[in-house]
Design an enzyme around this catalytic site. Structure first.
Site, PDB file in Angstrom:
ATOM      1  N   HIS A 128       7.965   2.542   8.486  1.00 16.66           N
ATOM      2  CA  HIS A 128       7.527   3.798   7.867  1.00 16.66           C
ATOM      3  C   HIS A 128       6.052   3.654   7.527  1.00 16.66           C
ATOM      4  CE1 HIS A 128       8.101   7.610   5.639  1.00 16.66           C
ATOM      5  NE2 HIS A 128       7.088   7.128   4.918  1.00 16.66           N
ATOM      6  N   CYS A 129       5.218   4.508   8.105  1.00 14.05           N
ATOM      7  CA  CYS A 129       3.773   4.393   7.933  1.00 14.05           C
ATOM      8  C   CYS A 129       3.269   5.469   6.984  1.00 14.05           C
ATOM      9  CB  CYS A 129       3.072   4.525   9.285  1.00 14.05           C
ATOM     10  SG  CYS A 129       1.276   4.412   9.164  1.00 14.05           S
ATOM     11  N   PRO A 130       2.685   5.089   5.851  1.00 10.77           N
ATOM     12  CA  PRO A 130       2.158   6.109   4.926  1.00 10.77           C
ATOM     13  C   PRO A 130       0.952   6.846   5.483  1.00 10.77           C
ATOM     14  CG  PRO A 130       1.562   3.900   4.190  1.00 10.77           C
ATOM     15  CD  PRO A 130       2.516   3.721   5.333  1.00 10.77           C
ATOM     16  N   ASN A 164       5.171   9.419   7.819  1.00 12.71           N
ATOM     17  CA  ASN A 164       6.318   9.584   8.706  1.00 12.71           C
ATOM     18  C   ASN A 164       6.756   8.210   9.192  1.00 12.71           C
ATOM     19  OD1 ASN A 164       8.283  10.775  10.246  1.00 12.71           O
ATOM     20  ND2 ASN A 164       6.890  11.950  11.546  1.00 12.71           N
TER      21      ASN A 164
END
Length: 296
Positions: free
Chosen positions: A135-137, A141
C-alpha cells in the site's frame, strides 16, 4: 448471485497528505524551472528556453497522467459476494487448509470471501488485492495487479523530472548561458548567482530533486526486481523466512520478458512508457469472480 463490482481502494489521512505533497512538489519544481531559470534574460534570449520548457512540461504531464491513473485505477480488488458465503465446512476441515499450496484459493477471514492465488488483504483499504505488492501512501492506493504499470511509470517520470531539474540547475551554475551563446546574456554575467532569491529557489529545487530522485530510483529498482523475480514485496518478505528450496520454485516460473509483459501489456515496448492500456483487444480487463473454479 452476482459479485460486488470492483471499487477504489480505501483512503487514509496519510495518503491524502502525501498526494498534496506530491502535487505541491511538482508544481514548485515547474515554477522554479520556468520563472527562475528559463525565463531569465539569458535563457529567454536563446532557443534553449522553449526547448527545455516544452521537454520538462511534457515529462511533468506524463508524470501527472501516470500518477492519476495509479491513484484512481482499481488495483485488483477481489469482488465481494452479494450474500454471505458459508465457510463452515472449509473451516472445520483444517488439515486440508494446511495442505494448500501458494497457488490455491484461500479464505480471507476479514473479507469473508474466497481469495485467489497471490492475493493479500490490505489493512488500510480493508479489501483483498490481487497480486498486492504494498500500500503506497504516495498514490493513496494499493499497488496491485491492475495499477502496478502506472505506478512504475510514475516512478520513472518522477526520476526523469528530478534528473532534468538537477541538470538545469547545475548547468546554470557551472556553465552560464552567455558562454554558449555570446551576446545573448550581456550585462548578466554570472547567471543567477547575483540574485539571492533565484539562488535560494534553485538550492531548494536541487535538494528536492536529489531527495525525490534517489527515493524513486530505489523504489523503481525494487519494483523491476519484483517483476522479473515474480515476487511481490509481500512475497519477498514472506519467503525470506522460508527454506531456500521453496524460494527457488517462485523464481523460475516464466521468462523475464513474459513477466514484464504481464505488468506493462503485450503490445509494443514503446507503449510501456505511456499510461494507457496497450494490450491487444482480445486481452481487455480480466473478469474476476469471488468463487474459485472448484469441481464440486
Amino acid at each position: 448471485m452476482g459479485a460486488a463490482g470492483p471499487g477504489r481502494c480505501g483512503r487514509d489521512p496519510c495518503g491524502a497528505l502525501c498526494l498534496l505533497l506530491t502535487y505541491l512538489s511538482v508544481g514548485y519544481a515547474d515554477y522554479v524551472i520556468l520563472t527562475h531559470i528559463l525565463l531569465q534574460p539569458g535563457f529567454r534570449g536563446s532557443l534553449w528556453c522553449p526547448f527545455h520548457a516544452v521537454m520538462f512540461n511534457l515529462i511533468v504531464l506524463l508524470l501527472l497522467a501516470c500518477h492519476t491513473r495509479a491513484v484512481f485505477a482499481d488495483p485488483g480488488m477481489v469482488p465481494l459476494p452479494d450474500t454471505a458465503i458459508d465457510f463452515s465446512d472449509l473451516r472445520s476441515n483444517t488439515p486440508h487448509k494446511s495442505e494448500r499450496s501458494n497457488e490455491d484459493w484461500t479464505v480471507c477471514n476479514r473479507c469473508e470471501t474466497y481469495r485467489p492465488p497471490r492475493a493479500h488483504h490490505c489493512r488500510i483499504c480493508h479489501r483483498c488485492i490481487r497480486r498486492m505488492d504494498h500500500h503506497c501512501p504516495w498514490i493513496n492506493n494499493c499497488v496491485g495487479e491492475l495499477n502496478q504499470k502506472y505506478f512504475i511509470q510514475f516512478l520513472f517520470y518522477t526520476g526523469l523530472a528530478s534528473l532534468y531539474a538537477m541538470g538545469l540547475v547545475l548547468t546554470t551554475w557551472l556553465w552560464p548561458v552567455d558562454r554558449s551563446f555570446p551576446g545573448k546574456m550581456e550585462g548578466v554575467a554570472g547567471g543567477i548567482s547575483n540574485n539571492h532569491v533565484q539562488m535560494a529557489h534553485c538550492i531548494v529545487l536541487l535538494v528536492e530533486s536529489i531527495l525525490f530522485g534517489v527515493f524513486v530510483t530505489v523504489i523503481f529498482y525494487d519494483q523491476v526486481v519484483s517483476i522479473i523475480t515474480d515476487e511481490t514485496l509481500i512475497e519477498q518478505l514472506r519467503n525470506r523466512l522460508l527454506k531456500e528450496a521453496r524460494r527457488e520454485v517462485a523464481h523460475t516460473r516464466k521468462p523475464k520478458i513474459a513477466l514484464l509483459r504481464e505488468v506493462f501489456g503485450r503490445g509494443f515496448v514503446i507503449c510501456w512508457f505511456f499510461p494507457c492500456n496497450c494490450s491487444p483487444p482480445s486481452g481487455g480487463a480480466p473478469a474476476y469472480s469471488y468463487l474459485p473454479n472448484y469441481d464440486v
